[in-house]
Design a protein around this motif. Structure first.
Motif, PDB file in Angstrom:
ATOM      1  N   PRO A 156       0.814  -1.225   0.000  1.00 24.06           N
ATOM      2  CA  PRO A 156       0.000   0.000   0.000  1.00 24.06           C
ATOM      3  C   PRO A 156       0.848   1.275   0.000  1.00 24.06           C
ATOM      4  CG  PRO A 156      -0.384  -1.274   2.009  1.00 24.06           C
ATOM      5  CD  PRO A 156       0.542  -2.051   1.166  1.00 24.06           C
ATOM      6  N   VAL A 160       0.566   4.432  -2.637  1.00 19.34           N
ATOM      7  CA  VAL A 160       0.402   5.824  -2.217  1.00 19.34           C
ATOM      8  C   VAL A 160       1.523   6.683  -2.809  1.00 19.34           C
ATOM      9  CG1 VAL A 160       0.495   7.387  -0.218  1.00 19.34           C
ATOM     10  CG2 VAL A 160      -0.884   5.304  -0.120  1.00 19.34           C
ATOM     11  N   ARG A 165      -3.259   5.281  -5.202  1.00 19.81           N
ATOM     12  CA  ARG A 165      -3.884   4.708  -4.001  1.00 19.81           C
ATOM     13  C   ARG A 165      -5.279   4.169  -4.259  1.00 19.81           C
ATOM     14  NH1 ARG A 165      -2.401   9.490  -2.042  1.00 19.81           N
ATOM     15  NH2 ARG A 165      -3.649  11.227  -2.716  1.00 19.81           N
ATOM     16  N   THR A 170      -9.812  -0.625   0.951  1.00 19.22           N
ATOM     17  CA  THR A 170      -9.566  -0.217   2.334  1.00 19.22           C
ATOM     18  C   THR A 170      -8.894  -1.326   3.138  1.00 19.22           C
ATOM     19  OG1 THR A 170     -11.547   1.154   2.206  1.00 19.22           O
ATOM     20  CG2 THR A 170     -10.677   0.699   4.406  1.00 19.22           C
ATOM     21  N   SER A 172      -6.742  -3.520   2.228  1.00 16.99           N
ATOM     22  CA  SER A 172      -5.301  -3.568   1.953  1.00 16.99           C
ATOM     23  C   SER A 172      -4.557  -2.532   2.778  1.00 16.99           C
ATOM     24  CB  SER A 172      -5.030  -3.324   0.467  1.00 16.99           C
ATOM     25  OG  SER A 172      -5.547  -4.371  -0.304  1.00 16.99           O
ATOM     26  N   TYR A 173      -5.142  -1.356   2.920  1.00 19.76           N
ATOM     27  CA  TYR A 173      -4.495  -0.308   3.716  1.00 19.76           C
ATOM     28  C   TYR A 173      -4.529  -0.636   5.202  1.00 19.76           C
ATOM     29  CZ  TYR A 173      -4.168   2.423  -0.501  1.00 19.76           C
ATOM     30  OH  TYR A 173      -3.846   2.850  -1.760  1.00 19.76           O
TER      31      TYR A 173
END
Length: 189
Positions: A156, A160, A165, A170, A172-173
């Motif tokens: 991630p 970014v 991104r 979500t 994965s983050y």
């Protein structure tokens, strides 16, 4: 249970079990409709093994041999389990097998796993670099969980840093942050 090291161990083991199950079941089950029940069975056996104080019970890559030969009803697993029970008699003989005899099997297994590198998008740095970290850091750190943590934290971050991104969800983050926290806490200890 109130220590950071306890929760780091729980998180590491959980992630290893989840990703091991996903990888193995995806390789063993061509029909994705069966994933839900397979994951339920895998999670149930993992919980039961923890209650019984044993190592986690997960689908094994060796199951592919039975599936390839046509064993799909469960009888193959029962026969295999019975044969494993018979091997308990021979466990004391394992002390006579040198570690050097085991290493080639592990090396060959790792080499066979490398065939899946063809699925990595090598033209995209944000995709291949996290995979590279996992491949290199598992043996260098002598820890599967640490190697996975570096890769899953880096993926991630790479998205970014490259301004892409939106390509990840979500989850994965969230996993990336949790793995990064794991690395920070392990380094602080």
């Amino acid at each position: 249970m109130l220590t950071v090291s306890f929760w780091l161990a729980v998180f590491s083991m959980t992630m290893i079990l989840v990703f091991e199950s996903i990888g193995l079941l995806e390789g063993l089950l061509p029909d994705t409709a069966k994933f839900r029940n397979a994951f339920r069975a895998s999670s149930l056996t993992a919980v039961l093994s923890s209650v019984l104080g044993t190592s986690p019970t997960v689908a094994a890559a060796e199951s592919a041999a039975g599936i390839v030969e046509g064993g799909r009803s469960g009888l193959t697993a029962l026969v295999g389990g019975a044969l494993f029970l018979l091997t308990l008699v021979f466990i004391p003989l394992l002390a006579y097998v040198p570690q050097a005899a085991v290493a080639p099997v592990i090396i060959i297994t790792g080499a066979l796993m490398m065939q899946h590198l063809e699925n990595i998008q090598f033209q995209d740095f944000s995709e291949w670099f996290p995979a590279f970290l996992i491949i290199v850091l598992i043996p260098l750190t002598n820890s599967i969980s640490t190697g996975l943590a570096f890769g899953f934290a880096a993926h991630p971050m790479m998205k970014v840093f490259t301004g892409r991104r939106h390509e990840l969800g979500t989850l994965s983050y969230v996993l990336g942050v949790l793995f990064l926290l794991q690395l920070v806490f392990e380094a602080a200890q």
